[in-house]
Design a protein around this motif. Structure first.
Motif, PDB file in Angstrom:
ATOM      1  N   ARG A 211       0.831  -1.214   0.000  1.00 34.84           N
ATOM      2  CA  ARG A 211       0.000   0.000   0.000  1.00 34.84           C
ATOM      3  C   ARG A 211       0.865   1.264   0.000  1.00 34.84           C
ATOM      4  O   ARG A 211       0.610   2.203  -0.760  1.00 34.84           O
ATOM      5  CB  ARG A 211      -0.918  -0.026   1.223  1.00 34.84           C
ATOM      6  CG  ARG A 211      -1.800   1.196   1.380  1.00 34.84           C
ATOM      7  CD  ARG A 211      -2.789   1.001   2.519  1.00 34.84           C
ATOM      8  NE  ARG A 211      -2.142   0.517   3.718  1.00 34.84           N
ATOM      9  CZ  ARG A 211      -1.499   1.295   4.588  1.00 34.84           C
ATOM     10  NH1 ARG A 211      -1.414   2.597   4.366  1.00 34.84           N
ATOM     11  NH2 ARG A 211      -0.955   0.790   5.672  1.00 34.84           N
ATOM     12  N   ARG A 215       1.226   4.011  -3.128  1.00 34.96           N
ATOM     13  CA  ARG A 215       0.913   5.418  -2.914  1.00 34.96           C
ATOM     14  C   ARG A 215       2.034   6.307  -3.438  1.00 34.96           C
ATOM     15  O   ARG A 215       1.781   7.309  -4.127  1.00 34.96           O
ATOM     16  CB  ARG A 215       0.696   5.692  -1.428  1.00 34.96           C
ATOM     17  CG  ARG A 215       0.563   7.188  -1.116  1.00 34.96           C
ATOM     18  CD  ARG A 215       0.566   7.482   0.359  1.00 34.96           C
ATOM     19  NE  ARG A 215      -0.696   7.127   0.985  1.00 34.96           N
ATOM     20  CZ  ARG A 215      -1.078   7.597   2.174  1.00 34.96           C
ATOM     21  NH1 ARG A 215      -0.301   8.420   2.851  1.00 34.96           N
ATOM     22  NH2 ARG A 215      -2.226   7.237   2.694  1.00 34.96           N
ATOM     23  N   GLY A 220       1.486  10.132  -4.331  1.00 35.20           N
ATOM     24  CA  GLY A 220       0.671  10.462  -3.172  1.00 35.20           C
ATOM     25  C   GLY A 220       1.525  11.062  -2.067  1.00 35.20           C
ATOM     26  O   GLY A 220       2.750  10.902  -2.041  1.00 35.20           O
TER      27      GLY A 220
END
Length: 306
Positions: A211, A215, A220
């Motif tokens: 995860r 990202r 992100g």
């Protein structure tokens, strides 16, 4: 030092230090130990008829690939920027962390598939051989994981290597447990069941790495960065009344970048003031590359204002 740009003045160029701590020695030792152990496990796993040992050998082989990948990415990240790659190859470490997570999940999926088949047709194994070889694996993988323990919190590429080694140690410990139960009760089904249980634990632990790396691949905001806190810090600087077009992303698994428009009605505060803002960003948020644009009034640039 971060680059600080102002449309009313020439940009200020500064040197940057993007390199993370070198783990070359850790990679050399970890890779060598795991290659040797893969050979040992394949030989004795086949001799003892243990799926758990053979599966663990396959998992260790994927970890060797993962170690080499992480090592190569760290080396690539140290490549100097040029006219074509203005940030250098820093993002290689993010790609390596993501690939390592995928490799680990694929390896565990394969292990679960084989274990499910073995449950239907349990076969006898040489329990003592399994225990001895797996115990060696606990030691080797535990030592390998320890080599990367220091950097696992600051660099997800190093964390990927650490998770791989720690997972190996856990798998090997599960194999030891299965071998002991087999010697004690003669339960052939313990071998595949233990493999399934360990695989599920490792998948759960790997999900966070997947995860986080995904990202960062999509630019992100890194999990360690509180964007609202960054915006509040910029607004608190002398002369700043508003912050526009604030963006924070990861250039690598250890280096963060920021761009922002600062509304300062009184005009440009001077180079030393902008350097002070950049120092705050480095100190409080580990943002090593900042680009700040000064505006005398608020403008709509089509970006969300934090």
């Amino acid at each position: 030092m971060p680059d600080i740009h102002d449309p009313s003045e020439s940009s200020l160029g500064h040197g940057h230090t993007h390199g993370a701590a070198s783990f070359n020695r850790a990679f050399i030792i970890g890779t060598t130990l795991n290659v040797a152990f893969v050979i040992i496990e394949v030989f004795y796993g086949w001799h003892a008829g243990s799926l758990a040992l053979l599966a663990d050998a396959g998992h260790n082989l994927s970890d060797v690939a993962g170690l080499l990948l992480a090592w190569g990415a760290q080396a690539a990240g140290r490549r100097e920027p040029d006219a074509r790659y203005t940030y250098g190859w820093q993002r290689a470490s993010i790609l390596a962390a993501f690939t390592n997570a995928v490799l680990l999940l694929v390896a565990m999926g394969s292990l679960m598939w084989e274990a499910a088949h073995r449950l239907h047709s349990p076969v006898p194994v040489e329990g003592m051989t399994v225990i001895v070889v797996a115990a060696i694996g606990v030691v080797i993988n535990g030592l390998s994981a320890a080599l990367f323990m220091v950097g696992r919190d600051d660099d997800i590429n190093i964390r990927g290597a650490f998770v791989h080694m720690a997972a190996d140690a856990l798998v090997s410990l599960g194999v030891v447990f299965a071998g002991m139960l087999y010697l004690w009760q003669g339960w052939a089904w313990v071998d595949p069941v233990t493999s399934l249980a360990v695989a599920l634990v490792i998948i759960a632990g790997t999900w966070g790495l997947l995860r986080q790396s995904l990202r960062l691949l999509f630019d992100g905001v890194p999990e360690r960065i509180d964007l609202a806190a960054v915006a509040a810090s910029l607004r608190s600087q002398p002369g700043v009344t508003e912050v526009h077009d604030l963006h924070v992303w990861a250039m690598s698994t250890t280096g963060y970048a920021l761009t922002a428009h600062l509304v300062m009605p009184a005009g440009h505060p001077g180079d030393s003031a902008l350097e002070a803002i950049a120092a705050v960003l480095r100190r409080d948020f580990s943002i090593t590359h900042s680009t700040l644009q000064i505006e005398l009034a608020s403008h709509d640039h089509g970006c969300h204002t934090i």
